[in-house]
Motif scaffolding. Structure first.
Motif, PDB file in Angstrom:
ATOM      1  N   SER B  40     -46.739  32.344  56.638  1.00  0.00           N
ATOM      2  CA  SER B  40     -48.192  32.385  56.453  1.00  0.00           C
ATOM      3  C   SER B  40     -48.680  31.209  55.616  1.00  0.00           C
ATOM      4  CB  SER B  40     -48.590  33.706  55.787  1.00  0.00           C
ATOM      5  OG  SER B  40     -47.803  33.898  54.622  1.00  0.00           O
ATOM      6  N   SER B  41     -47.848  30.779  54.637  1.00  0.00           N
ATOM      7  CA  SER B  41     -48.271  29.676  53.748  1.00  0.00           C
ATOM      8  C   SER B  41     -47.638  28.349  54.127  1.00  0.00           C
ATOM      9  CB  SER B  41     -47.889  29.975  52.299  1.00  0.00           C
ATOM     10  OG  SER B  41     -48.309  31.258  51.940  1.00  0.00           O
ATOM     11  N   TYR B  42     -46.507  28.403  54.805  1.00  0.00           N
ATOM     12  CA  TYR B  42     -45.779  27.177  55.152  1.00  0.00           C
ATOM     13  C   TYR B  42     -45.487  27.167  56.654  1.00  0.00           C
ATOM     14  CZ  TYR B  42     -45.204  26.972  50.103  1.00  0.00           C
ATOM     15  OH  TYR B  42     -45.450  26.939  48.755  1.00  0.00           O
ATOM     16  N   PRO B  43     -46.523  27.127  57.464  1.00  0.00           N
ATOM     17  CA  PRO B  43     -46.333  27.274  58.910  1.00  0.00           C
ATOM     18  C   PRO B  43     -45.516  26.151  59.550  1.00  0.00           C
ATOM     19  CG  PRO B  43     -48.588  26.603  58.397  1.00  0.00           C
ATOM     20  CD  PRO B  43     -47.930  26.914  57.094  1.00  0.00           C
ATOM     21  N   LYS B  44     -45.565  24.964  58.962  1.00  0.00           N
ATOM     22  CA  LYS B  44     -44.859  23.837  59.603  1.00  0.00           C
ATOM     23  C   LYS B  44     -43.339  23.997  59.546  1.00  0.00           C
ATOM     24  CE  LYS B  44     -48.459  20.418  58.766  1.00  0.00           C
ATOM     25  NZ  LYS B  44     -48.863  19.238  57.982  1.00  0.00           N
ATOM     26  N   SER B  49     -40.774  31.957  65.975  1.00  0.00           N
ATOM     27  CA  SER B  49     -41.184  33.182  65.286  1.00  0.00           C
ATOM     28  C   SER B  49     -40.118  33.596  64.274  1.00  0.00           C
ATOM     29  CB  SER B  49     -41.392  34.312  66.286  1.00  0.00           C
ATOM     30  OG  SER B  49     -40.139  34.640  66.876  1.00  0.00           O
ATOM     31  N   ILE B  50     -40.561  34.346  63.271  1.00  0.00           N
ATOM     32  CA  ILE B  50     -39.642  34.791  62.231  1.00  0.00           C
ATOM     33  C   ILE B  50     -38.604  35.766  62.815  1.00  0.00           C
ATOM     34  CG2 ILE B  50     -40.946  36.782  61.354  1.00  0.00           C
ATOM     35  CD1 ILE B  50     -39.341  34.116  59.188  1.00  0.00           C
ATOM     36  N   ILE B  53     -35.779  33.782  64.138  1.00  0.00           N
ATOM     37  CA  ILE B  53     -34.967  33.276  63.032  1.00  0.00           C
ATOM     38  C   ILE B  53     -34.054  34.380  62.506  1.00  0.00           C
ATOM     39  CG2 ILE B  53     -35.066  32.458  60.635  1.00  0.00           C
ATOM     40  CD1 ILE B  53     -37.625  30.939  61.438  1.00  0.00           C
ATOM     41  N   GLU B  54     -34.623  35.579  62.351  1.00  0.00           N
ATOM     42  CA  GLU B  54     -33.823  36.704  61.836  1.00  0.00           C
ATOM     43  C   GLU B  54     -32.726  37.092  62.821  1.00  0.00           C
ATOM     44  OE1 GLU B  54     -36.871  39.546  60.967  1.00  0.00           O
ATOM     45  OE2 GLU B  54     -37.245  38.687  58.977  1.00  0.00           O
ATOM     46  N   ARG B  55     -33.031  36.954  64.105  1.00  0.00           N
ATOM     47  CA  ARG B  55     -32.011  37.256  65.123  1.00  0.00           C
ATOM     48  C   ARG B  55     -30.864  36.251  65.013  1.00  0.00           C
ATOM     49  NH1 ARG B  55     -35.156  37.757  69.447  1.00  0.00           N
ATOM     50  NH2 ARG B  55     -34.768  35.737  70.360  1.00  0.00           N
ATOM     51  N   GLY B  56     -31.213  34.980  64.813  1.00  0.00           N
ATOM     52  CA  GLY B  56     -30.201  33.942  64.624  1.00  0.00           C
ATOM     53  C   GLY B  56     -29.340  34.216  63.400  1.00  0.00           C
ATOM     54  N   GLN B  57     -29.985  34.672  62.315  1.00  0.00           N
ATOM     55  CA  GLN B  57     -29.248  34.977  61.084  1.00  0.00           C
ATOM     56  C   GLN B  57     -28.298  36.141  61.309  1.00  0.00           C
ATOM     57  OE1 GLN B  57     -32.237  35.689  58.097  1.00  0.00           O
ATOM     58  NE2 GLN B  57     -32.760  33.534  57.919  1.00  0.00           N
TER      59      GLN B  57
END
Lengths: 126, 287
Positions: B40-44, B49-50, B53-57
């Motif tokens: 939300s604050s650091y979109p770049k 999608s998050i 990313i969580e799936r990758g983790q």
């Protein structure tokens, strides 16, 4: 010392590079004898075509603002500070303005001037 | 038997370090980044999608967990069956297991390249920044460390030919070892040059962070080259003095050393407080 270019600006990118290096020399941010990045490094860092940076460096070398010393790299010219004040584009423009003024005074029309200019530019013997 | 006990202890350390401790630290850092610098604050920073990313983790964690459990089972099975680690086949298995341990990291590196490409594609800013000074090798590594790498390499060549005096011909054991090490060093050199002079992967990364990353990479590769050279020297000594039964132990120790070197140079990159995340905010100027 950083250089910032904007590819969305109306000023061509190579001209932005030239202007910023000259400004850096005049302001003392960069001094005679200091090394500049290679064409490849600067092109990669600015995400530009290699030829764009090469053109900027070529014109700066023509104006004796920088000098290339082969494999040792590119450096700020010893007389860069004086040479950076010379604006070759402004000089070319002012000379052209004088010539066009004379032509108009002599009664040559603008389209005749344009045709003559185009022929002169295409003349390989000049 | 004492040799096998030593081997299993060292191998256990390898399993724990490479498939449990290091992946744990990496995941911890990833979680901290998402918490402290959310989309939300650091979109770049998040071109995907998050959830992705969580799936990758999760995949990274599960892969390492499976390899860790496999390693523990191998140790337990070996100890309880009194399996003696002596043969060439054991060295092959050890190498294969190390590649298996390294596989999740390799996949992460490939995915990181794709991630950076997505960041570059999403970057709509037309401004670009660059330092007006050349990057040189010795900006990132001390001449002493670099010189040590060169010295160790030359010492290895001389050492090899003194250990195998009649093998100064193509295809010999000595020249093959030198060729392998030379190819490895050339590969590392190419990576170093690409890091120093190549394109920036992360379009928003500040020059300071980029220089720090280049320094970490260069130093890491030089240390790995030195470690590889020293390991090859040890394997020559082992071969010359018929200490083949010690090779699996040395091999495992070498992999631990590689992991420590890589991780040690990775630690500063894991310190997120030293990284400039402001560049990933929506309204900040890109680099």
């Amino acid at each position: 010392m950083e250089i910032i270019i904007d590819s969305g600006d109306s000023v061509p990118v190579f001209a932005q590079i030239i202007d910023q290096i000259k400004s850096a020399v005049l302001s003392g941010d960069i001094n005679p004898g200091e090394a500049l990045p290679s064409i490849r490094q600067l092109a990669n860092d600015l995400e530009l075509n290699h030829n764009t940076v090469a053109k900027a460096y070529r014109l700066l070398e023509r104006d004796s603002v920088i000098q290339t010393k082969g494999y040792r790299g590119t450096f700020i010219h010893p007389d860069a500070r004086a040479n950076s004040k010379v604006d070759i584009n402004a000089w070319a423009e002012s000379r052209l303005n004088e010539v066009i003024k004379q032509f108009r005074k002599s009664g040559v029309t603008d389209s005749e001037i344009r045709i003559a200019f185009r022929k002169a530019m295409n003349n390989n013997n000049l | 038997m004492p040799n096998d006990i030593l081997f299993y202890i060292v191998f256990l350390c390898q399993v724990v370090l490479i498939s449990y401790y290091i992946p744990g630290k990496i995941l911890e850092r990833m979680k901290l980044v998402v918490e402290k610098y959310p989309p939300s604050s650091y979109p770049k920073l998040y071109p995907v999608s998050i959830e992705k990313i969580e799936r990758g983790q999760r995949n990274f964690r599960n892969m390492n967990a499976a390899i860790f459990i496999t390693g523990i089972l191998l140790v337990v099975a070996g100890v309880f069956t009194n399996y003696e680690v002596v043969g060439d086949w054991d060295n092959v298995l050890l190498n294969l297991f190390f590649f298996l341990q390294f596989f999740p990291m390799m996949v992460s590196e490939v995915l990181a390249f794709k991630y950076y490409k997505l960041m570059r594609n999403a970057n709509s800013d037309t401004t670009r920044k660059a330092e007006l000074r050349p990057r040189r090798l010795f900006d990132f590594v001390s001449p002493r460390l670099f010189g040590t790498g060169i010295f160790v390499y030359i010492a290895f060549i001389l050492f090899t030919f003194s250990a195998y005096p009649n093998q100064f011909y193509l295809g010999s054991k000595a020249t093959n070892m030198i060729a392998v090490l030379t190819c490895g060093n050339l590969f590392f050199t190419a990576i170093i040059l690409w890091n120093i002079y190549g394109k920036k992967l992360d379009p928003y990364q500040s020059n300071k962070d980029r220089n720090r990353q280049i320094s970490l990479t260069v130093k890491s590769l030089i240390f790995i080259s030195i470690a590889a050279t020293v390991f090859l020297m040890i394997s020559i000594i082992v071969d010359v003095f018929y200490l083949d039964h010690l090779i699996p132990t040395f091999l495992s120790m070498y992999y631990i050393l590689l992991a420590i070197i890589s991780f040690r140079t990775l630690i500063p990159a894991l310190q997120i407080d030293d990284t400039d995340f402001e560049v990933y905010k929506e309204k900040s100027a890109t680099n």
